[in-house]
Design a protein around this motif. Structure first.
Motif, mmCIF file in Angstrom:
data_model
loop_
_atom_site.group_PDB
_atom_site.id
_atom_site.type_symbol
_atom_site.label_atom_id
_atom_site.label_comp_id
_atom_site.label_asym_id
_atom_site.label_seq_id
_atom_site.Cartn_x
_atom_site.Cartn_y
_atom_site.Cartn_z
ATOM 1 N N UNK A 6 -9.886 -27.153 -3.447
ATOM 2 C CA UNK A 6 -10.042 -27.452 -4.886
ATOM 3 C C UNK A 6 -8.670 -27.850 -5.261
ATOM 4 N N UNK A 7 -8.789 -28.786 -6.063
ATOM 5 C CA UNK A 7 -7.574 -29.407 -6.852
ATOM 6 C C UNK A 7 -7.707 -29.673 -8.268
ATOM 7 N N UNK A 8 -6.752 -29.302 -9.019
ATOM 8 C CA UNK A 8 -6.876 -29.316 -10.521
ATOM 9 C C UNK A 8 -6.349 -30.532 -10.935
ATOM 10 N N UNK A 9 -7.176 -31.534 -11.341
ATOM 11 C CA UNK A 9 -6.643 -32.996 -12.164
ATOM 12 C C UNK A 9 -5.750 -32.582 -13.165
ATOM 13 N N UNK A 10 -6.031 -31.904 -13.998
ATOM 14 C CA UNK A 10 -5.350 -31.775 -15.191
ATOM 15 C C UNK A 10 -3.502 -31.009 -14.961
ATOM 16 N N UNK A 11 -3.596 -30.571 -13.726
ATOM 17 C CA UNK A 11 -2.117 -30.190 -13.288
ATOM 18 C C UNK A 11 -1.391 -30.881 -12.179
ATOM 19 N N UNK A 12 -1.900 -32.140 -12.428
ATOM 20 C CA UNK A 12 -1.169 -33.153 -11.130
ATOM 21 C C UNK A 12 -1.833 -32.917 -9.686
ATOM 22 N N UNK A 13 -2.963 -32.374 -9.912
ATOM 23 C CA UNK A 13 -3.970 -32.358 -8.713
ATOM 24 C C UNK A 13 -3.287 -30.981 -7.847
ATOM 25 N N UNK A 14 -2.783 -30.115 -8.362
ATOM 26 C CA UNK A 14 -2.401 -28.767 -7.674
ATOM 27 C C UNK A 14 -3.374 -28.123 -6.949
ATOM 28 N N UNK A 15 -3.233 -27.450 -5.989
ATOM 29 C CA UNK A 15 -4.229 -26.926 -5.042
ATOM 30 C C UNK A 15 -4.338 -25.443 -5.796
ATOM 31 N N UNK A 16 -5.767 -25.025 -6.198
ATOM 32 C CA UNK A 16 -6.124 -23.917 -6.865
ATOM 33 C C UNK A 16 -6.987 -23.056 -6.002
ATOM 34 N N UNK A 17 -7.595 -23.639 -4.902
ATOM 35 C CA UNK A 17 -8.463 -23.070 -3.997
ATOM 36 C C UNK A 17 -8.405 -23.360 -2.493
ATOM 37 N N UNK A 18 -8.248 -22.936 -1.612
ATOM 38 C CA UNK A 18 -8.650 -23.160 -0.273
ATOM 39 C C UNK A 18 -7.532 -23.590 0.590
ATOM 40 N N UNK A 19 -7.804 -24.141 1.854
ATOM 41 C CA UNK A 19 -6.594 -24.117 2.844
ATOM 42 C C UNK A 19 -5.508 -25.185 2.709
ATOM 43 N N UNK A 20 -5.647 -26.170 1.674
ATOM 44 C CA UNK A 20 -4.691 -27.259 1.363
ATOM 45 C C UNK A 20 -3.720 -26.476 0.853
ATOM 46 N N UNK A 21 -2.343 -27.216 1.460
ATOM 47 C CA UNK A 21 -1.046 -26.429 0.951
ATOM 48 C C UNK A 21 -0.200 -27.314 -0.068
ATOM 49 N N UNK A 22 -0.607 -28.593 -0.541
ATOM 50 C CA UNK A 22 0.054 -29.324 -1.174
ATOM 51 C C UNK A 22 -1.081 -30.218 -2.097
ATOM 52 N N UNK A 23 -0.500 -30.942 -3.303
ATOM 53 C CA UNK A 23 -1.142 -31.618 -4.151
ATOM 54 C C UNK A 23 -1.835 -32.977 -3.359
ATOM 55 N N UNK A 24 -2.526 -33.440 -4.038
ATOM 56 C CA UNK A 24 -2.970 -34.791 -3.547
ATOM 57 C C UNK A 24 -1.890 -35.760 -4.198
ATOM 58 N N UNK A 25 -1.641 -36.769 -3.373
ATOM 59 C CA UNK A 25 -0.606 -37.857 -3.831
ATOM 60 C C UNK A 25 -1.240 -38.576 -4.725
ATOM 61 N N UNK A 26 -0.190 -38.865 -6.032
ATOM 62 C CA UNK A 26 -0.880 -39.880 -7.160
ATOM 63 C C UNK A 26 -0.449 -41.061 -6.854
ATOM 64 N N UNK A 27 -1.324 -42.001 -7.354
ATOM 65 C CA UNK A 27 -0.831 -43.529 -7.201
ATOM 66 C C UNK A 27 -0.654 -43.928 -8.637
ATOM 67 N N UNK A 28 0.613 -44.382 -8.924
ATOM 68 C CA UNK A 28 1.075 -44.964 -10.083
ATOM 69 C C UNK A 28 0.031 -46.171 -10.562
ATOM 70 N N UNK A 29 -0.464 -46.246 -11.893
ATOM 71 C CA UNK A 29 -1.201 -47.375 -12.176
ATOM 72 C C UNK A 29 -0.948 -47.941 -13.713
ATOM 73 N N UNK A 30 -1.172 -48.898 -13.942
ATOM 74 C CA UNK A 30 -1.212 -49.488 -15.235
ATOM 75 C C UNK A 30 -2.043 -50.657 -15.287
ATOM 76 N N UNK A 31 -1.861 -51.653 -16.483
ATOM 77 C CA UNK A 31 -3.137 -52.555 -16.558
ATOM 78 C C UNK A 31 -2.214 -53.926 -16.673
ATOM 79 N N UNK A 32 -2.967 -54.826 -16.271
ATOM 80 C CA UNK A 32 -2.215 -56.394 -16.351
ATOM 81 C C UNK A 32 -2.669 -56.965 -17.570
ATOM 82 N N UNK A 33 -2.443 -58.390 -17.803
ATOM 83 C CA UNK A 33 -2.713 -58.884 -19.124
ATOM 84 C C UNK A 33 -4.127 -58.949 -19.365
ATOM 85 N N UNK A 34 -5.035 -58.944 -18.361
ATOM 86 C CA UNK A 34 -6.291 -59.114 -18.879
ATOM 87 C C UNK A 34 -7.108 -57.693 -18.784
#
Length: 355
Positions: free
Chosen positions: A305-333
């Protein structure tokens, strides 16, 4: 009176019939003195029990079958290499499957035949009777179990028949080699760390819906929503499935005040819209369950289980690192685009990697 005594059978004879005893629940119990125990039938010696030459011959036959299993297992590995599967060539698939399957099947069959031949010609075949009793985990029971294993070793000759024992070990070790070769060949041909470190995301790549490929506008992403996202360039990729397995993303929108992003990542989201890798950092299952009230992401395979509010940190389960984040923005449209690729490897964390 004499006639009466002659007709009365002697006490304890095999033909004596007694009234059946009653169990506590009222069920009749069959009396034990109405028949005689016939005992075991006469034991018939095998030729290997009487002739040392035949015994040695049987031992060589068993070990030969185990050695034959080693040959077949190695042949399966050789067949997998000699007859490779070529893309678009169905004949190569048939040849590879045929010879690989024959090698594995004959290897296992040789072990089976050897084990049966061993038991029928060399292991002890005397009949025994064991009284049934309650099984308890007492010291006496454990001692008795050890005696049984010791007796089994003596009767089978496993400890003293070095040729059979060593050939069996060799056959069992060789038998797993085809599986090791096959499954290893399914992995990447280069360092997994290099393969997983980069995806087809790059600066300016539009975020599109999976599987339609429709671009996503920031205005269409409402609070509490979640979208399964793929890069727009994925549909033009020659390795669609392989690239999707690395580049799949989950897109969510939260209240910006709920986000607690670390220093340096404040601009990786857009008005509360965040994008994280969909590939679980445990063993690579797709993280697909989003709970909008708690803002938790759940991997259905092993409940990481990952907490999106905390940069997808692991709060439960066997995973031992957060989910990688993809940097995003918007284009002119107003369409969502990536600022860059992921800044760390995606997927399972069991690969050797430097963080």
């Amino acid at each position: 009176m004499a006639d009466h005594d002659d007709e009365t059978p002697a006490t304890g004879s095999a033909v004596e019939k007694s009234e059946p005893r009653q169990a506590s629940a009222g069920t009749a119990v069959v009396p034990t003195d109405t028949f005689e125990n016939p005992g075991h039938p006469p034991h018939k010696l095998r030729i290997t029990d009487t002739d040392p030459k035949e015994e040695k011959s049987a031992e060589r036959q068993v070990s030969g079958l185990f050695f034959l299993s080693i040959i077949f297992s190695c042949a399966a590995v050789a067949a997998y290499i000699v007859f490779p599967i070529k893309t678009g060539d169905i004949a190569s698939v048939r040849l590879n499957t045929l010879f690989l399957g024959l090698g594995i099947a004959l290897g296992l069959l040789s072990i089976g035949i050897g084990a049966v031949h061993w038991s029928k010609t060399l292991m002890s075949d005397r009949e025994i009777t064991e009284m049934r009793h309650l099984t308890k985990g007492s010291e006496v029971t454990r001692t008795k179990a050890a005696e049984v294993f010791t007796l089994g070793n003596q009767e089978s000759g496993f400890g003293r028949r070095a040729l059979i024992r060593n050939s069996l070990f060799g056959a069992l070790i060789a038998f797993v080699l085809p599986g090791v070769v096959i499954f290893r060949d399914l992995g990447p041909k280069v360092d997994p760390n290099v393969v997983l470190k980069h995806t087809i995301w790059k600066k300016g790549t539009h975020l599109t819906l999976d599987p339609s490929g429709i671009r996503v506008k920031a205005a269409d992403v409402t609070l509490g929503s979640a979208f399964h996202i793929i890069p727009e360039t994925l549909l033009d990729s020659d390795d669609l499935l392989e690239e999707k397995a690395k580049a799949a993303v989950l897109l969510m929108r939260l209240d910006p005040s709920d986000l607690h992003e670390p220093a340096g990542r404040e601009n990786w989201q857009y008005n509360g819209i965040v994008a994280y890798s969909k590939i679980c950092t445990h063993v690579g299952c797709p993280v697909a369950l989003y709970e909008q009230q708690t803002h938790h992401l759940l991997c259905p395979c092993h409940q990481s289980t990952f907490d999106v509010t905390q940069n997808c940190e692991v709060i439960f389960g066997p995973a031992n690192r957060p989910l990688p984040q993809l940097p995003i923005t918007v284009d002119a449209d107003g369409y969502l685009i990536a600022q860059s690729d992921f800044h760390e490897p995606v997927g399972p964390s069991f690969w050797e990697r430097q963080r």
